[in-house]
Design a protein around this motif. Sequence first.
Motif, PDB file in Angstrom:
ATOM      1  N   ASP A 138      -8.273 -14.824 -21.845  1.00 45.89           N
ATOM      2  CA  ASP A 138      -8.823 -14.873 -20.332  1.00 45.89           C
ATOM      3  C   ASP A 138      -9.252 -15.135 -19.674  1.00 45.89           C
ATOM      4  O   ASP A 138     -10.782 -15.278 -20.518  1.00 45.89           O
ATOM      5  N   ALA A 139     -10.168 -16.000 -18.837  1.00 43.51           N
ATOM      6  CA  ALA A 139     -10.883 -16.284 -18.370  1.00 43.51           C
ATOM      7  C   ALA A 139     -12.366 -14.926 -18.115  1.00 43.51           C
ATOM      8  O   ALA A 139     -12.670 -15.274 -18.000  1.00 43.51           O
ATOM      9  N   GLU A 140     -11.131 -13.998 -17.179  1.00 37.32           N
ATOM     10  CA  GLU A 140     -12.055 -12.513 -17.358  1.00 37.32           C
ATOM     11  C   GLU A 140     -13.169 -12.080 -18.298  1.00 37.32           C
ATOM     12  O   GLU A 140     -13.939 -11.463 -18.422  1.00 37.32           O
ATOM     13  N   LYS A 141     -12.402 -12.452 -19.599  1.00 37.24           N
ATOM     14  CA  LYS A 141     -12.582 -11.849 -21.391  1.00 37.24           C
ATOM     15  C   LYS A 141     -14.192 -12.875 -21.251  1.00 37.24           C
ATOM     16  O   LYS A 141     -15.125 -12.510 -22.770  1.00 37.24           O
ATOM     17  N   VAL A 142     -13.839 -14.291 -20.742  1.00 39.97           N
ATOM     18  CA  VAL A 142     -14.892 -15.542 -21.688  1.00 39.97           C
ATOM     19  C   VAL A 142     -15.997 -15.160 -20.631  1.00 39.97           C
ATOM     20  O   VAL A 142     -16.849 -15.106 -19.556  1.00 39.97           O
ATOM     21  N   ASP A 143     -17.762 -14.596 -21.303  1.00 41.58           N
ATOM     22  CA  ASP A 143     -18.603 -14.227 -20.908  1.00 41.58           C
ATOM     23  C   ASP A 143     -19.999 -14.767 -22.339  1.00 41.58           C
ATOM     24  O   ASP A 143     -19.940 -13.772 -22.908  1.00 41.58           O
ATOM     25  N   VAL A 144     -20.247 -15.414 -22.097  1.00 43.65           N
ATOM     26  CA  VAL A 144     -21.006 -16.184 -22.847  1.00 43.65           C
ATOM     27  C   VAL A 144     -22.923 -15.321 -22.436  1.00 43.65           C
ATOM     28  O   VAL A 144     -22.883 -14.920 -23.664  1.00 43.65           O
ATOM     29  N   ALA A 145     -22.328 -15.728 -21.749  1.00 41.13           N
ATOM     30  CA  ALA A 145     -24.156 -14.430 -20.823  1.00 41.13           C
ATOM     31  C   ALA A 145     -23.899 -13.080 -21.765  1.00 41.13           C
ATOM     32  O   ALA A 145     -25.135 -12.926 -22.213  1.00 41.13           O
ATOM     33  N   GLY A 146     -22.553 -12.356 -21.591  1.00 43.40           N
ATOM     34  CA  GLY A 146     -22.747 -10.937 -22.612  1.00 43.40           C
ATOM     35  C   GLY A 146     -22.972 -11.008 -24.092  1.00 43.40           C
ATOM     36  O   GLY A 146     -23.293 -10.408 -23.957  1.00 43.40           O
ATOM     37  N   LYS A 147     -22.821 -12.049 -24.291  1.00 41.14           N
ATOM     38  CA  LYS A 147     -22.287 -12.620 -26.084  1.00 41.14           C
ATOM     39  C   LYS A 147     -23.884 -12.981 -26.795  1.00 41.14           C
ATOM     40  O   LYS A 147     -25.006 -12.393 -27.376  1.00 41.14           O
ATOM     41  N   VAL A 171     -20.211 -15.134 -33.671  1.00 43.00           N
ATOM     42  CA  VAL A 171     -19.909 -15.442 -33.953  1.00 43.00           C
ATOM     43  C   VAL A 171     -18.673 -16.033 -32.795  1.00 43.00           C
ATOM     44  O   VAL A 171     -17.935 -16.482 -32.717  1.00 43.00           O
ATOM     45  N   GLN A 172     -18.904 -15.155 -31.650  1.00 47.07           N
ATOM     46  CA  GLN A 172     -18.047 -15.573 -30.195  1.00 47.07           C
ATOM     47  C   GLN A 172     -18.520 -16.177 -29.136  1.00 47.07           C
ATOM     48  O   GLN A 172     -17.666 -16.643 -28.341  1.00 47.07           O
ATOM     49  N   LEU A 173     -19.905 -15.958 -29.515  1.00 46.24           N
ATOM     50  CA  LEU A 173     -20.498 -17.053 -28.202  1.00 46.24           C
ATOM     51  C   LEU A 173     -20.291 -18.683 -28.353  1.00 46.24           C
ATOM     52  O   LEU A 173     -19.816 -19.093 -27.731  1.00 46.24           O
ATOM     53  N   ALA A 174     -20.377 -19.178 -29.858  1.00 49.77           N
ATOM     54  CA  ALA A 174     -19.621 -20.656 -30.319  1.00 49.77           C
ATOM     55  C   ALA A 174     -18.145 -20.878 -29.906  1.00 49.77           C
ATOM     56  O   ALA A 174     -18.058 -21.613 -28.409  1.00 49.77           O
ATOM     57  N   PRO A 175     -16.896 -20.294 -29.562  1.00 50.79           N
ATOM     58  CA  PRO A 175     -15.811 -20.542 -28.374  1.00 50.79           C
ATOM     59  C   PRO A 175     -15.706 -19.903 -27.786  1.00 50.79           C
ATOM     60  O   PRO A 175     -15.160 -20.490 -26.746  1.00 50.79           O
ATOM     61  N   GLU A 176     -16.698 -19.236 -27.227  1.00 53.83           N
ATOM     62  CA  GLU A 176     -16.551 -19.085 -25.929  1.00 53.83           C
ATOM     63  C   GLU A 176     -17.772 -20.260 -25.255  1.00 53.83           C
ATOM     64  O   GLU A 176     -17.329 -19.623 -23.859  1.00 53.83           O
ATOM     65  N   THR A 177     -18.443 -20.444 -25.694  1.00 49.56           N
ATOM     66  CA  THR A 177     -18.947 -22.180 -24.871  1.00 49.56           C
ATOM     67  C   THR A 177     -18.050 -22.829 -25.123  1.00 49.56           C
ATOM     68  O   THR A 177     -18.661 -23.967 -23.594  1.00 49.56           O
ATOM     69  N   VAL A 178     -17.914 -23.212 -25.960  1.00 45.15           N
ATOM     70  CA  VAL A 178     -16.953 -24.287 -25.246  1.00 45.15           C
ATOM     71  C   VAL A 178     -15.838 -24.288 -23.911  1.00 45.15           C
ATOM     72  O   VAL A 178     -16.021 -24.588 -23.031  1.00 45.15           O
ATOM     73  N   LEU A 179     -15.045 -23.119 -24.117  1.00 46.37           N
ATOM     74  CA  LEU A 179     -14.287 -22.887 -22.750  1.00 46.37           C
ATOM     75  C   LEU A 179     -14.260 -22.593 -21.706  1.00 46.37           C
ATOM     76  O   LEU A 179     -14.636 -22.703 -20.433  1.00 46.37           O
ATOM     77  N   ARG A 180     -15.967 -22.236 -21.643  1.00 43.37           N
ATOM     78  CA  ARG A 180     -16.449 -22.162 -20.387  1.00 43.37           C
ATOM     79  C   ARG A 180     -17.097 -23.602 -19.989  1.00 43.37           C
ATOM     80  O   ARG A 180     -17.237 -23.795 -19.111  1.00 43.37           O
ATOM     81  N   ASP A 181     -17.729 -24.534 -20.796  1.00 44.90           N
ATOM     82  CA  ASP A 181     -17.872 -25.622 -20.659  1.00 44.90           C
ATOM     83  C   ASP A 181     -17.067 -27.110 -20.198  1.00 44.90           C
ATOM     84  O   ASP A 181     -17.050 -27.461 -19.227  1.00 44.90           O
ATOM     85  N   ARG A 182     -15.308 -26.375 -21.585  1.00 44.39           N
ATOM     86  CA  ARG A 182     -14.585 -27.807 -20.932  1.00 44.39           C
ATOM     87  C   ARG A 182     -13.512 -26.864 -21.067  1.00 44.39           C
ATOM     88  O   ARG A 182     -12.565 -27.131 -20.636  1.00 44.39           O
ATOM     89  N   GLY A 183     -13.138 -25.807 -21.227  1.00 48.62           N
ATOM     90  CA  GLY A 183     -11.519 -24.853 -20.955  1.00 48.62           C
ATOM     91  C   GLY A 183     -11.469 -25.333 -19.252  1.00 48.62           C
ATOM     92  O   GLY A 183     -11.787 -25.794 -18.165  1.00 48.62           O
ATOM     93  N   GLY A 218      -8.038 -28.599 -28.007  1.00 50.03           N
ATOM     94  CA  GLY A 218      -7.122 -27.568 -29.037  1.00 50.03           C
ATOM     95  C   GLY A 218      -7.734 -26.869 -30.505  1.00 50.03           C
ATOM     96  O   GLY A 218      -7.189 -26.794 -31.301  1.00 50.03           O
ATOM     97  N   GLN A 219      -8.911 -26.850 -29.683  1.00 47.70           N
ATOM     98  CA  GLN A 219      -9.902 -26.331 -31.023  1.00 47.70           C
ATOM     99  C   GLN A 219      -9.771 -24.939 -30.622  1.00 47.70           C
ATOM    100  O   GLN A 219     -10.357 -24.105 -32.117  1.00 47.70           O
ATOM    101  N   VAL A 220     -10.106 -24.559 -29.607  1.00 46.99           N
ATOM    102  CA  VAL A 220      -9.921 -22.834 -29.767  1.00 46.99           C
ATOM    103  C   VAL A 220      -9.017 -22.187 -28.690  1.00 46.99           C
ATOM    104  O   VAL A 220      -8.617 -23.066 -28.009  1.00 46.99           O
ATOM    105  N   GLU A 221      -8.547 -21.014 -29.281  1.00 46.68           N
ATOM    106  CA  GLU A 221      -7.600 -20.845 -28.594  1.00 46.68           C
ATOM    107  C   GLU A 221      -7.744 -20.317 -27.104  1.00 46.68           C
ATOM    108  O   GLU A 221      -9.017 -19.830 -27.083  1.00 46.68           O
ATOM    109  N   LEU A 222      -6.886 -20.227 -26.315  1.00 50.15           N
ATOM    110  CA  LEU A 222      -7.319 -20.034 -24.756  1.00 50.15           C
ATOM    111  C   LEU A 222      -7.328 -18.606 -25.556  1.00 50.15           C
ATOM    112  O   LEU A 222      -7.177 -17.970 -25.056  1.00 50.15           O
TER     113      LEU A 222
END
Length: 200
Positions: free
Chosen positions: A168-177, A95-107, A162-166
């Motif tokens: 905390d940068a430290e909490k975005v962990d694509v590799a972890g997901k 569930v969380q991999l997709a939004p965190e990937t979006v934030l990592r790629d274009r955030g 605006g598709q994904v909620e902002l």
Amino acid sequence: MFVSPHPPAPVAVAGTRPALWSLALTAVVAGFGLAVIVVNTLVSHLTVGLSQAVPICLGLVGCLAFAVALRLLHRAWWLAVLSVVPALFVLVGSVQLAPETVLRDRGVAQQVTITDVQTSGKRHEFALQGDSGPLDEPLVYSGSSPGYQVGQRLTVLVDPQGQVELADAEKVDVAGKRSMLVLGAVGWTLFALLAGWRGH
């Protein structure tokens, strides 16, 4: 002493399954578990920008279906209940991999200061002030211990579309997901093998 020239015929035990049939069922259950992971992760990516309720509900149904499949394969509930542990990794990761990937790629990273907080139950909304003015979107945390306070400075990632909620940068962990998905897949596969062996 009389010795029979023919060896005794094997005695069939009630409820046993042929080895090939057990192996086939085990492969089907293991494959079903992997399919649940792939499908739910894909649905999560396709529904980015919409409510996360869709992949969450689909993931819950898939996890429950896998537990029932283990029960049918093993013919006992205890192993199916234990499969809830890797199921949590599967659900959270997919569930969380997709939004965190979006934030990592274009955030877009922004330095902000927390200026206020609104609390409703376990939902906390932190108002943010950036270098160029207040942000329209708050930092949302759901839980009892957010770990943020007014006046704190932090870096957030904001989706320019605006598709994904902002977040905390430290909490975005694509590799972890991704690691959670791998652990969930390995766990489910091992549970399927164990269920097949014990069921046989």
